[in-house]
Design a protein around this motif. Structure first.
Motif, PDB file in Angstrom:
ATOM      1  N   SER A 124       0.819  -1.211   0.000  1.00  0.00           N
ATOM      2  CA  SER A 124       0.000   0.000   0.000  1.00  0.00           C
ATOM      3  C   SER A 124       0.853   1.261   0.000  1.00  0.00           C
ATOM      4  O   SER A 124       0.485   2.274  -0.592  1.00  0.00           O
ATOM      5  CB  SER A 124      -0.934  -0.006   1.216  1.00  0.00           C
ATOM      6  OG  SER A 124      -1.685   1.185   1.271  1.00  0.00           O
ATOM      7  N   SER A 125       2.012   1.170   0.647  1.00  0.00           N
ATOM      8  CA  SER A 125       2.929   2.312   0.714  1.00  0.00           C
ATOM      9  C   SER A 125       3.900   2.351  -0.467  1.00  0.00           C
ATOM     10  O   SER A 125       4.770   3.224  -0.537  1.00  0.00           O
ATOM     11  CB  SER A 125       3.735   2.251   2.021  1.00  0.00           C
ATOM     12  OG  SER A 125       2.880   2.294   3.148  1.00  0.00           O
ATOM     13  N   GLY A 126       3.776   1.372  -1.361  1.00  0.00           N
ATOM     14  CA  GLY A 126       4.664   1.320  -2.519  1.00  0.00           C
ATOM     15  C   GLY A 126       5.980   0.634  -2.254  1.00  0.00           C
ATOM     16  O   GLY A 126       6.918   0.732  -3.048  1.00  0.00           O
ATOM     17  N   ASP A 127       6.065  -0.085  -1.131  1.00  0.00           N
ATOM     18  CA  ASP A 127       7.299  -0.777  -0.757  1.00  0.00           C
ATOM     19  C   ASP A 127       7.185  -2.271  -1.089  1.00  0.00           C
ATOM     20  O   ASP A 127       6.095  -2.838  -1.082  1.00  0.00           O
ATOM     21  CB  ASP A 127       7.591  -0.615   0.730  1.00  0.00           C
ATOM     22  CG  ASP A 127       7.794   0.843   1.121  1.00  0.00           C
ATOM     23  OD1 ASP A 127       8.369   1.585   0.303  1.00  0.00           O
ATOM     24  OD2 ASP A 127       7.370   1.229   2.232  1.00  0.00           O
ATOM     25  N   SER A 128       8.319  -2.888  -1.331  1.00  0.00           N
ATOM     26  CA  SER A 128       8.320  -4.322  -1.616  1.00  0.00           C
ATOM     27  C   SER A 128       8.404  -5.113  -0.316  1.00  0.00           C
ATOM     28  O   SER A 128       8.876  -4.614   0.699  1.00  0.00           O
ATOM     29  CB  SER A 128       9.496  -4.685  -2.524  1.00  0.00           C
ATOM     30  OG  SER A 128      10.725  -4.358  -1.909  1.00  0.00           O
ATOM     31  N   PHE A 129       7.951  -6.353  -0.377  1.00  0.00           N
ATOM     32  CA  PHE A 129       7.990  -7.219   0.803  1.00  0.00           C
ATOM     33  C   PHE A 129       8.275  -8.643   0.373  1.00  0.00           C
ATOM     34  O   PHE A 129       7.558  -9.224  -0.447  1.00  0.00           O
ATOM     35  CB  PHE A 129       6.660  -7.186   1.559  1.00  0.00           C
ATOM     36  CG  PHE A 129       6.653  -8.093   2.778  1.00  0.00           C
ATOM     37  CD1 PHE A 129       7.040  -7.613   4.013  1.00  0.00           C
ATOM     38  CD2 PHE A 129       6.289  -9.436   2.670  1.00  0.00           C
ATOM     39  CE1 PHE A 129       7.069  -8.440   5.132  1.00  0.00           C
ATOM     40  CE2 PHE A 129       6.308 -10.276   3.772  1.00  0.00           C
ATOM     41  CZ  PHE A 129       6.698  -9.771   5.009  1.00  0.00           C
ATOM     42  N   ILE A 130       9.341  -9.199   0.927  1.00  0.00           N
ATOM     43  CA  ILE A 130       9.666 -10.617   0.761  1.00  0.00           C
ATOM     44  C   ILE A 130      10.015 -11.136   2.146  1.00  0.00           C
ATOM     45  O   ILE A 130      10.772 -10.503   2.876  1.00  0.00           O
ATOM     46  CB  ILE A 130      10.847 -10.829  -0.201  1.00  0.00           C
ATOM     47  CG1 ILE A 130      10.511 -10.301  -1.593  1.00  0.00           C
ATOM     48  CG2 ILE A 130      11.208 -12.307  -0.301  1.00  0.00           C
ATOM     49  CD1 ILE A 130      11.646 -10.416  -2.587  1.00  0.00           C
ATOM     50  N   SER A 131       9.469 -12.262   2.517  1.00  0.00           N
ATOM     51  CA  SER A 131       9.698 -12.802   3.854  1.00  0.00           C
ATOM     52  C   SER A 131      11.173 -13.143   4.068  1.00  0.00           C
ATOM     53  O   SER A 131      11.942 -13.301   3.116  1.00  0.00           O
ATOM     54  CB  SER A 131       8.859 -14.059   4.069  1.00  0.00           C
ATOM     55  OG  SER A 131       9.361 -15.124   3.283  1.00  0.00           O
ATOM     56  N   THR A 132      11.554 -13.272   5.321  1.00  0.00           N
ATOM     57  CA  THR A 132      12.931 -13.627   5.660  1.00  0.00           C
ATOM     58  C   THR A 132      13.307 -14.972   5.048  1.00  0.00           C
ATOM     59  O   THR A 132      14.415 -15.156   4.537  1.00  0.00           O
ATOM     60  CB  THR A 132      13.107 -13.694   7.190  1.00  0.00           C
ATOM     61  OG1 THR A 132      12.760 -12.420   7.746  1.00  0.00           O
ATOM     62  CG2 THR A 132      14.537 -14.026   7.558  1.00  0.00           C
ATOM     63  N   GLU A 133      12.362 -15.922   5.071  1.00  0.00           N
ATOM     64  CA  GLU A 133      12.617 -17.255   4.512  1.00  0.00           C
ATOM     65  C   GLU A 133      12.956 -17.172   3.028  1.00  0.00           C
ATOM     66  O   GLU A 133      13.924 -17.775   2.555  1.00  0.00           O
ATOM     67  CB  GLU A 133      11.379 -18.141   4.702  1.00  0.00           C
ATOM     68  CG  GLU A 133      11.516 -19.534   4.108  1.00  0.00           C
ATOM     69  CD  GLU A 133      10.238 -20.342   4.219  1.00  0.00           C
ATOM     70  OE1 GLU A 133      10.052 -21.261   3.404  1.00  0.00           O
ATOM     71  OE2 GLU A 133       9.425 -20.056   5.111  1.00  0.00           O
ATOM     72  N   LEU A 134      12.169 -16.392   2.285  1.00  0.00           N
ATOM     73  CA  LEU A 134      12.421 -16.248   0.860  1.00  0.00           C
ATOM     74  C   LEU A 134      13.700 -15.460   0.598  1.00  0.00           C
ATOM     75  O   LEU A 134      14.443 -15.755  -0.339  1.00  0.00           O
ATOM     76  CB  LEU A 134      11.244 -15.556   0.172  1.00  0.00           C
ATOM     77  CG  LEU A 134      10.001 -16.403  -0.069  1.00  0.00           C
ATOM     78  CD1 LEU A 134       8.917 -15.571  -0.740  1.00  0.00           C
ATOM     79  CD2 LEU A 134      10.328 -17.617  -0.926  1.00  0.00           C
ATOM     80  N   ASP A 135      13.945 -14.458   1.418  1.00  0.00           N
ATOM     81  CA  ASP A 135      15.151 -13.647   1.268  1.00  0.00           C
ATOM     82  C   ASP A 135      16.399 -14.519   1.424  1.00  0.00           C
ATOM     83  O   ASP A 135      17.368 -14.388   0.668  1.00  0.00           O
ATOM     84  CB  ASP A 135      15.152 -12.533   2.309  1.00  0.00           C
ATOM     85  CG  ASP A 135      16.016 -11.356   1.883  1.00  0.00           C
ATOM     86  OD1 ASP A 135      16.261 -11.215   0.668  1.00  0.00           O
ATOM     87  OD2 ASP A 135      16.446 -10.582   2.751  1.00  0.00           O
ATOM     88  N   LEU A 136      16.363 -15.434   2.387  1.00  0.00           N
ATOM     89  CA  LEU A 136      17.483 -16.346   2.596  1.00  0.00           C
ATOM     90  C   LEU A 136      17.637 -17.302   1.416  1.00  0.00           C
ATOM     91  O   LEU A 136      18.752 -17.616   0.994  1.00  0.00           O
ATOM     92  CB  LEU A 136      17.290 -17.143   3.891  1.00  0.00           C
ATOM     93  CG  LEU A 136      17.424 -16.351   5.194  1.00  0.00           C
ATOM     94  CD1 LEU A 136      17.013 -17.212   6.382  1.00  0.00           C
ATOM     95  CD2 LEU A 136      18.840 -15.827   5.375  1.00  0.00           C
TER      96      LEU A 136
END
Length: 235
Positions: A124-136
């Motif tokens: 909603s704020s225009g920011d990306s989100f990837i979980s810690t699990e996926l980031d690893l």
């Protein structure tokens, strides 16, 4: 003076009705700043919903409608809608392609439900989100990167790895059998150069699944360890 923000108007698209119902009920009680305005099972139902366009769409990547997710993401972006994708797949190549296509968030359905709220707020704020699990997983994948394949090489790998013989691969892509064999030899060589062996058909199928070219449940019970050499000229 206190500024009151309007709730984030959220829509969910998922063709699994039980999951859709559970998500709808959970999100409605999860956060005061998120307003569930639509929960539908198909892409057309989203586009024709009276509340559309919304602020954020939580979209199932695995809808069985044969419409590329990139097309959906472009349509939503044109409508000013932010998108968070949900999927059963956590392969780094799938995640990277989704983000590159315009998704602001990517969630694996096996992750904690609380992450859904974080991803919706971020989008909603225009920011990306990837979980810690996926980031690893993405970081680990960088240590053993897959080779860069052309679009046609990816098609050949998906078809052949999915169990099609070279003749059918050639027919499906409207190329000659010799050209299909050349593509397979080139694919094998590209993987060999990065230290990955796809010298058998089984190994290629497994790699195609790992790289997101085939779904995880893509398995042919009669598949044996046929080698590339069965269908491809020796390199």
């Amino acid at each position: 003076m206190t500024i009151t923000r309007e709730p984030i108007r959220l829509a969910i698209v998922d063709d699994h009705r039980m999951l859709l119902g559970a998500l709808t009920e959970w999100i409605r009680g999860a956060a005061d700043d998120i307003s569930m305005v639509a929960a539908v099972t198909t892409w057309p139902d989203l586009l024709t919903h009276p509340e559309f366009p919304v602020d954020v769409v939580l979209l199932d990547l695995d809808l069985k409608d044969n419409l590329p997710v990139s097309v959906k993401l472009r349509a939503l972006k044109s409508a000013g809608v932010k998108t968070v994708l949900m999927s059963t797949y956590s392969e780094p190549v799938v995640v990277r392609e989704a983000i590159a296509a315009g998704a602001l968030g990517y969630l694996v359905k096996s992750e904690e439900a609380d992450m859904i709220v974080e991803a919706i707020r971020a989008a909603s704020s225009g920011d990306s989100f990837i979980s810690t699990e996926l980031d690893l997983a993405l970081a680990a994948d960088d240590l053993e990167s897959s080779p860069r394949l052309s679009a046609q090489e990816r098609r050949v790998m998906a078809l052949y790895g999915g169990g099609e013989p070279v003749k059918q691969v050639a027919k499906a892509l409207d190329i000659s059998e010799e050209t299909a064999k050349s593509y397979l030899k080139r694919i094998r060589e590209k993987y060999r150069l990065v230290g990955i062996d796809v010298g058998t058909k089984v190994a290629l199928r497994k790699r195609a699944i790992q790289d997101g070219l085939l779904p995880r449940d893509e398995y042919l019970g009669n598949q044996t360890a046929d080698t590339f050499e069965d269908d491809v000229l020796p390199s």
